[in-house]
Design a protein around this motif. Sequence first.
Motif, PDB file in Angstrom:
ATOM      1  N   LEU A  80       0.774  -1.093   0.127  1.00  0.00           N
ATOM      2  CA  LEU A  80      -0.046   0.009   0.019  1.00  0.00           C
ATOM      3  C   LEU A  80       0.796   1.111   0.094  1.00  0.00           C
ATOM      4  CD1 LEU A  80      -2.874   0.725   0.060  1.00  0.00           C
ATOM      5  CD2 LEU A  80      -2.833   0.811   2.459  1.00  0.00           C
ATOM      6  N   THR A  81       1.224   1.601  -1.230  1.00  0.00           N
ATOM      7  CA  THR A  81       2.000   2.993  -1.335  1.00  0.00           C
ATOM      8  C   THR A  81       1.312   4.186  -1.095  1.00  0.00           C
ATOM      9  OG1 THR A  81       1.707   2.956  -3.713  1.00  0.00           O
ATOM     10  CG2 THR A  81       3.497   1.643  -2.996  1.00  0.00           C
ATOM     11  N   GLU A  82       2.096   5.124  -1.054  1.00  0.00           N
ATOM     12  CA  GLU A  82       1.150   6.654  -1.040  1.00  0.00           C
ATOM     13  C   GLU A  82       0.492   6.805  -2.212  1.00  0.00           C
ATOM     14  OE1 GLU A  82       3.424  10.028   0.061  1.00  0.00           O
ATOM     15  OE2 GLU A  82       4.931   8.905   1.386  1.00  0.00           O
ATOM     16  N   LYS A  83       1.054   6.333  -3.338  1.00  0.00           N
ATOM     17  CA  LYS A  83       0.408   6.765  -4.539  1.00  0.00           C
ATOM     18  C   LYS A  83      -0.860   5.897  -4.648  1.00  0.00           C
ATOM     19  CE  LYS A  83       0.691   6.287  -9.702  1.00  0.00           C
ATOM     20  NZ  LYS A  83       1.590   5.990 -10.918  1.00  0.00           N
ATOM     21  N   ARG A  84      -1.048   4.547  -4.194  1.00  0.00           N
ATOM     22  CA  ARG A  84      -2.028   3.664  -4.181  1.00  0.00           C
ATOM     23  C   ARG A  84      -3.297   4.344  -3.357  1.00  0.00           C
ATOM     24  NH1 ARG A  84      -5.129   0.980  -7.178  1.00  0.00           N
ATOM     25  NH2 ARG A  84      -5.939  -0.971  -6.211  1.00  0.00           N
ATOM     26  N   ILE A  85      -2.561   4.813  -1.825  1.00  0.00           N
ATOM     27  CA  ILE A  85      -3.728   5.360  -1.174  1.00  0.00           C
ATOM     28  C   ILE A  85      -4.226   6.472  -1.846  1.00  0.00           C
ATOM     29  CG2 ILE A  85      -3.670   6.599   0.952  1.00  0.00           C
ATOM     30  CD1 ILE A  85      -1.578   4.872   2.025  1.00  0.00           C
ATOM     31  N   TYR A  86      -3.613   7.484  -2.500  1.00  0.00           N
ATOM     32  CA  TYR A  86      -4.024   8.629  -3.151  1.00  0.00           C
ATOM     33  C   TYR A  86      -5.191   8.169  -4.249  1.00  0.00           C
ATOM     34  CZ  TYR A  86      -4.418  12.502  -6.346  1.00  0.00           C
ATOM     35  OH  TYR A  86      -4.931  13.530  -7.068  1.00  0.00           O
ATOM     36  N   LEU A  87      -4.882   7.081  -4.828  1.00  0.00           N
ATOM     37  CA  LEU A  87      -5.739   6.664  -6.039  1.00  0.00           C
ATOM     38  C   LEU A  87      -7.100   5.916  -5.176  1.00  0.00           C
ATOM     39  CD1 LEU A  87      -3.335   5.024  -8.490  1.00  0.00           C
ATOM     40  CD2 LEU A  87      -4.628   7.378  -8.555  1.00  0.00           C
ATOM     41  N   LEU A  88      -6.849   5.361  -4.199  1.00  0.00           N
ATOM     42  CA  LEU A  88      -7.980   4.761  -3.271  1.00  0.00           C
ATOM     43  C   LEU A  88      -8.782   6.013  -2.854  1.00  0.00           C
ATOM     44  CD1 LEU A  88      -6.504   1.841  -1.674  1.00  0.00           C
ATOM     45  CD2 LEU A  88      -7.924   1.529  -3.474  1.00  0.00           C
ATOM     46  N   VAL A  89      -8.274   6.935  -2.253  1.00  0.00           N
ATOM     47  CA  VAL A  89      -9.085   8.118  -1.684  1.00  0.00           C
ATOM     48  C   VAL A  89     -10.028   8.700  -2.769  1.00  0.00           C
ATOM     49  CG1 VAL A  89      -9.002  10.414  -0.578  1.00  0.00           C
ATOM     50  CG2 VAL A  89      -7.562   8.463   0.288  1.00  0.00           C
ATOM     51  N   LYS A  90      -9.059   8.967  -4.081  1.00  0.00           N
ATOM     52  CA  LYS A  90      -9.960   9.440  -5.121  1.00  0.00           C
ATOM     53  C   LYS A  90     -11.047   8.595  -5.634  1.00  0.00           C
ATOM     54  CE  LYS A  90      -8.004  13.352  -5.924  1.00  0.00           C
ATOM     55  NZ  LYS A  90      -8.557  14.648  -5.629  1.00  0.00           N
ATOM     56  N   LYS A  91     -10.870   7.347  -5.788  1.00  0.00           N
ATOM     57  CA  LYS A  91     -11.916   6.649  -5.991  1.00  0.00           C
ATOM     58  C   LYS A  91     -13.238   6.402  -5.145  1.00  0.00           C
ATOM     59  CE  LYS A  91     -12.593   1.921  -7.394  1.00  0.00           C
ATOM     60  NZ  LYS A  91     -12.008   0.467  -7.660  1.00  0.00           N
TER      61      LYS A  91
END
Length: 97
Positions: A80-91
Amino acid sequence: MNLQVYPLSKIVKVGDTNSDIKEGISAGMWTVAVLKGGSEIGFTEVQINEMDPYNLQKRMKHEENRFLNEGAIDRINNRLTEKRIYLLVKKIQIFMS
């Protein structure tokens, strides 16, 4: 312990079992499933590293479908990288709008 975190609809639960996903949904949380290295895939790290890549992907796809059918909004392979967290929050923001 009372963390005073609410509402639960603003929380993301990350889990590696079907019961994790069910618990998060029952509590009203967003849920994300961990695939590779998770409990449901049923292999140790050594077994995963030695496994034929095709068979591993096939097994992970099977588990991904199970998690999504349980109600997980997304899945991650193993980190769970920062980029993945960012994308999940956007979703989640898209779902909530």
